[in-house]
Motif scaffolding. Structure first.
Motif, PDB file in Angstrom:
ATOM      1  N   ALA A   1      73.015  58.307 -16.928  1.00  0.00           N
ATOM      2  CA  ALA A   1      73.582  57.310 -17.727  1.00  0.00           C
ATOM      3  C   ALA A   1      72.982  56.180 -17.911  1.00  0.00           C
ATOM      4  O   ALA A   1      72.688  55.356 -18.750  1.00  0.00           O
ATOM      5  N   GLU A   2      72.077  55.880 -16.709  1.00  0.00           N
ATOM      6  CA  GLU A   2      71.235  54.851 -16.711  1.00  0.00           C
ATOM      7  C   GLU A   2      69.954  54.963 -17.851  1.00  0.00           C
ATOM      8  O   GLU A   2      69.802  53.984 -18.463  1.00  0.00           O
ATOM      9  N   ASP A   3      69.489  56.230 -17.616  1.00  0.00           N
ATOM     10  CA  ASP A   3      68.420  56.418 -18.187  1.00  0.00           C
ATOM     11  C   ASP A   3      68.682  56.514 -19.879  1.00  0.00           C
ATOM     12  O   ASP A   3      67.760  56.198 -20.737  1.00  0.00           O
ATOM     13  N   PHE A   4      69.873  56.740 -20.364  1.00  0.00           N
ATOM     14  CA  PHE A   4      70.305  56.956 -21.675  1.00  0.00           C
ATOM     15  C   PHE A   4      70.956  55.656 -22.233  1.00  0.00           C
ATOM     16  O   PHE A   4      71.186  55.648 -23.511  1.00  0.00           O
ATOM     17  N   ALA A   5      71.239  54.830 -21.373  1.00  0.00           N
ATOM     18  CA  ALA A   5      71.814  53.743 -21.754  1.00  0.00           C
ATOM     19  C   ALA A   5      71.132  52.871 -23.018  1.00  0.00           C
ATOM     20  O   ALA A   5      72.092  52.305 -23.711  1.00  0.00           O
ATOM     21  N   LYS A   6      70.006  52.758 -23.107  1.00  0.00           N
ATOM     22  CA  LYS A   6      69.074  52.057 -23.841  1.00  0.00           C
ATOM     23  C   LYS A   6      69.497  52.582 -25.510  1.00  0.00           C
ATOM     24  O   LYS A   6      69.136  51.837 -26.281  1.00  0.00           O
ATOM     25  N   GLU A   7      69.693  53.839 -25.374  1.00  0.00           N
ATOM     26  CA  GLU A   7      70.011  54.375 -26.555  1.00  0.00           C
ATOM     27  C   GLU A   7      71.426  54.342 -27.259  1.00  0.00           C
ATOM     28  O   GLU A   7      71.476  54.690 -28.430  1.00  0.00           O
ATOM     29  N   LEU A   8      72.339  53.880 -26.298  1.00  0.00           N
ATOM     30  CA  LEU A   8      73.382  53.638 -26.996  1.00  0.00           C
ATOM     31  C   LEU A   8      73.879  51.797 -26.867  1.00  0.00           C
ATOM     32  O   LEU A   8      74.818  51.587 -25.951  1.00  0.00           O
ATOM     33  N   PRO A   9      72.991  50.998 -27.531  1.00  0.00           N
ATOM     34  CA  PRO A   9      73.452  49.671 -27.314  1.00  0.00           C
ATOM     35  C   PRO A   9      75.011  49.480 -27.875  1.00  0.00           C
ATOM     36  O   PRO A   9      75.554  49.893 -28.376  1.00  0.00           O
ATOM     37  N   GLY A  10      75.528  48.389 -26.832  1.00  0.00           N
ATOM     38  CA  GLY A  10      76.813  48.041 -26.968  1.00  0.00           C
ATOM     39  C   GLY A  10      77.847  49.110 -26.618  1.00  0.00           C
ATOM     40  O   GLY A  10      79.152  48.919 -26.470  1.00  0.00           O
ATOM     41  N   VAL A  11      77.403  50.218 -25.915  1.00  0.00           N
ATOM     42  CA  VAL A  11      78.265  51.272 -25.286  1.00  0.00           C
ATOM     43  C   VAL A  11      78.241  51.354 -23.868  1.00  0.00           C
ATOM     44  O   VAL A  11      77.324  51.291 -23.180  1.00  0.00           O
ATOM     45  N   THR A  12      79.595  51.332 -23.463  1.00  0.00           N
ATOM     46  CA  THR A  12      79.713  51.503 -21.844  1.00  0.00           C
ATOM     47  C   THR A  12      79.727  53.235 -21.565  1.00  0.00           C
ATOM     48  O   THR A  12      80.442  53.771 -22.225  1.00  0.00           O
ATOM     49  N   ILE A  13      78.775  53.668 -20.601  1.00  0.00           N
ATOM     50  CA  ILE A  13      78.800  54.908 -20.130  1.00  0.00           C
ATOM     51  C   ILE A  13      79.208  54.648 -18.635  1.00  0.00           C
ATOM     52  O   ILE A  13      78.761  54.126 -17.879  1.00  0.00           O
ATOM     53  N   GLU A  14      80.504  55.383 -18.506  1.00  0.00           N
ATOM     54  CA  GLU A  14      81.064  55.274 -17.255  1.00  0.00           C
ATOM     55  C   GLU A  14      81.115  56.848 -16.337  1.00  0.00           C
ATOM     56  O   GLU A  14      81.005  57.797 -17.176  1.00  0.00           O
ATOM     57  N   VAL A  15      80.785  56.739 -15.365  1.00  0.00           N
ATOM     58  CA  VAL A  15      81.047  57.977 -14.471  1.00  0.00           C
ATOM     59  C   VAL A  15      81.798  57.809 -13.462  1.00  0.00           C
ATOM     60  O   VAL A  15      82.102  56.767 -12.555  1.00  0.00           O
ATOM     61  N   VAL A  16      82.648  58.720 -13.424  1.00  0.00           N
ATOM     62  CA  VAL A  16      83.899  58.899 -12.414  1.00  0.00           C
ATOM     63  C   VAL A  16      83.667  60.409 -11.819  1.00  0.00           C
ATOM     64  O   VAL A  16      83.041  61.338 -12.389  1.00  0.00           O
ATOM     65  N   HIS A  17      84.267  60.479 -10.509  1.00  0.00           N
ATOM     66  CA  HIS A  17      84.080  61.729  -9.949  1.00  0.00           C
ATOM     67  C   HIS A  17      85.357  62.060  -9.029  1.00  0.00           C
ATOM     68  O   HIS A  17      86.328  61.264  -8.600  1.00  0.00           O
ATOM     69  N   ALA A  18      85.581  63.542  -8.759  1.00  0.00           N
ATOM     70  CA  ALA A  18      86.702  63.733  -7.963  1.00  0.00           C
ATOM     71  C   ALA A  18      86.295  65.181  -7.235  1.00  0.00           C
ATOM     72  O   ALA A  18      85.252  65.810  -7.636  1.00  0.00           O
ATOM     73  N   ASP A  19      86.940  65.619  -6.181  1.00  0.00           N
ATOM     74  CA  ASP A  19      86.726  66.493  -5.303  1.00  0.00           C
ATOM     75  C   ASP A  19      87.631  67.556  -5.614  1.00  0.00           C
ATOM     76  O   ASP A  19      89.055  67.628  -5.543  1.00  0.00           O
ATOM     77  N   HIS A  20      87.150  68.651  -6.173  1.00  0.00           N
ATOM     78  CA  HIS A  20      88.006  69.833  -6.643  1.00  0.00           C
ATOM     79  C   HIS A  20      88.599  70.742  -5.276  1.00  0.00           C
ATOM     80  O   HIS A  20      89.488  71.588  -5.367  1.00  0.00           O
ATOM     81  N   GLN A  21      88.088  70.437  -4.194  1.00  0.00           N
ATOM     82  CA  GLN A  21      88.332  71.151  -2.878  1.00  0.00           C
ATOM     83  C   GLN A  21      88.236  72.606  -2.991  1.00  0.00           C
ATOM     84  O   GLN A  21      88.756  73.451  -2.284  1.00  0.00           O
ATOM     85  N   ASN A  22      87.299  73.042  -4.076  1.00  0.00           N
ATOM     86  CA  ASN A  22      87.188  74.585  -4.103  1.00  0.00           C
ATOM     87  C   ASN A  22      88.472  75.448  -4.460  1.00  0.00           C
ATOM     88  O   ASN A  22      88.442  76.542  -4.233  1.00  0.00           O
TER      89      ASN A  22
END
Length: 415
Positions: free
Chosen positions: A70-91
């Motif tokens: 997300a950090e590396d591509f952020a400059k390619e999408l100016p004005g756009v928020t790239i958000e990362v969320v995560h969850a544990d699927h517990q297998n």
């Protein structure tokens, strides 16, 4: 220019009951190319094993890999928020499916990443099918994702059982290891590894002299290893994964199997597994990987950034797959001016893949990301020059040879 905006982890409601964290990368300024992206917001969900026995090879490291993409591509999408969320699927497939539904229906996640364990991945695959979200599977190995269960919304990035079995079995058999005995985990993934490797061995004129199956998460491999030893096979193929592979390698050394001349070939083993075994016991082991951190300047630069956030740990193939898959997804989002999977999926298949970790490749119509695979031998302690210096490259398997031919998978999308 970008800035971090983070929020504290929270306990998700509903059947999943999984923790989710959030990192947002917010860019200042407007960008015409991103005008069609809803709310100027792209949301990536890393659904992974945060607490189980695959957490070393995926888990928090997969979240970090997605953040770096997300950090590396952020400059390619100016004005756009790239958000990362995560969850544990517990297998657990039911938790994976429930989390996916909540993310899609309530939290507007645009792409789901990682998802180790084939059973969970197949459940997620069905939830995302015909939705507006992409599933970029870097964690699971089942070939069903690009076979009978293929979906236009799914891309399988890192590896699969066919590539692992074909790479290791072919290279070892060509090198003279013609008689095999399989130590196999008794569930679908292990069966697939044994089946695919056996087909390669016998197709090349070798012989499978026997096999034995063990329950998942076994603690005592003594009887299985003694049967393998008694078979007299040159090669003991380990058709298992994670903790089972670690335990079987350690116990094979304890019983003197490898010192007596028999060799071990691991059909699925990653950097974190070798670290758990240690070079003293793992030395000489054959394995196939999609990625290695010390391969070239690009992989080393990424590994250094990753290690800075992971207490010095180096990335596994699964974690590298999260980064590369997320990066290609974001390129497709930019090209499509949309996060709707209907058009993004087509762009992911249309655009060539090219990143510093996997190099140049492509995404086939069945969703298989095609790239080179790598056949390694584990170094001895004397050969290793420092922490995480585990592999010596034996050969590179070109992408067009590394994966199952397009017409053989039974994917309904292939005409």
């Amino acid at each position: 220019m970008w800035t971090h905006r983070s929020s504290a982890g929270r306990l998700a409601a509903g059947a999943a009951g999984t923790a989710a964290g959030c990192l947002a990368l917010l860019l200042a300024g407007a960008g015409g190319a991103a005008a069609e992206i809803p709310n100027k917001h792209v949301k990536l969900g890393v659904l992974t094993d945060m607490s189980g026995f695959a957490s070393d090879s995926t888990g928090r490291g997969s979240v970090v890999a997605a953040e770096l993409a997300a950090e590396d591509f952020a400059k390619e999408l100016p004005g756009v928020t790239i958000e990362v969320v995560h969850a544990d699927h517990q297998n657990k497939p039911d938790i994976g499916a429930a989390t996916t539904r909540r993310w899609l229906d309530q939290e507007h996640v645009d792409a789901i990443l990682d998802v180790p364990f084939s059973s969970v991945a197949l459940a997620v695959n069905e939830v995302t099918r015909n939705s507006k979200a992409m599933f970029i599977a870097s964690g699971p190995g089942t070939t069903e994702l690009t076979g009978a269960k293929c979906s236009a919304n799914t891309v399988q990035w890192t590896y699969d059982t066919w590539a692992l079995a074909n790479g290791t079995a072919r290279a070892v058999t060509e090198a003279g290891g013609r008689n095999w005995y399989f130590l196999t985990a008794d569930y679908a993934f292990g069966h697939a590894l044994e089946r695919d490797a056996s087909a390669v061995v016998t197709g090349m004129g070798g012989k499978v002299v026997g096999s034995v199956r063990h329950p998942p998460s076994a603690s005592d491999f003594s009887s299985y290893l003694l049967q393998a030893q008694a078979s007299g096979a040159q090669i003991i193929g380990l058709a298992n994964a994670v903790g089972d592979t670690i335990s079987s390698v350690k116990q094979a050394t304890e019983f003197g199997i490898t010192s007596s001349g028999q060799r071990l070939a691991a059909l699925l083993m990653q950097l974190s597994d070798v670290a758990a075994v240690g070079l003293k016991d793992a030395q000489g082991l054959y394995l196939t990987e999609a990625f290695y951190w010390d391969l070239n300047p690009g992989t080393r630069a990424f590994a250094d950034r990753f290690a800075a956030r992971m207490e010095g740990r180096r990335p596994t193939g699964n974690q590298a797959g999260v980064y590369a898959g997320a990066l290609h997804y974001l390129k497709a989002v930019k090209a499509a001016n949309s996060t709707d999977a209907t058009v993004v999926a087509a762009k992911m298949r249309e655009l060539p893949t090219d990143d510093p970790l996997f190099g140049k490749g492509s995404v086939r119509v069945d969703g298989r990301a095609v790239h080179d695979m790598l056949f390694f031998e584990v170094k001895s302690p004397d050969e290793s020059k420092g922490p995480w210096d585990f592999y010596k490259l034996v050969r590179t398997i070109p992408g067009d040879q590394a994966f199952r031919p397009l017409g053989e998978g039974g994917c309904p999308l292939v005409k």
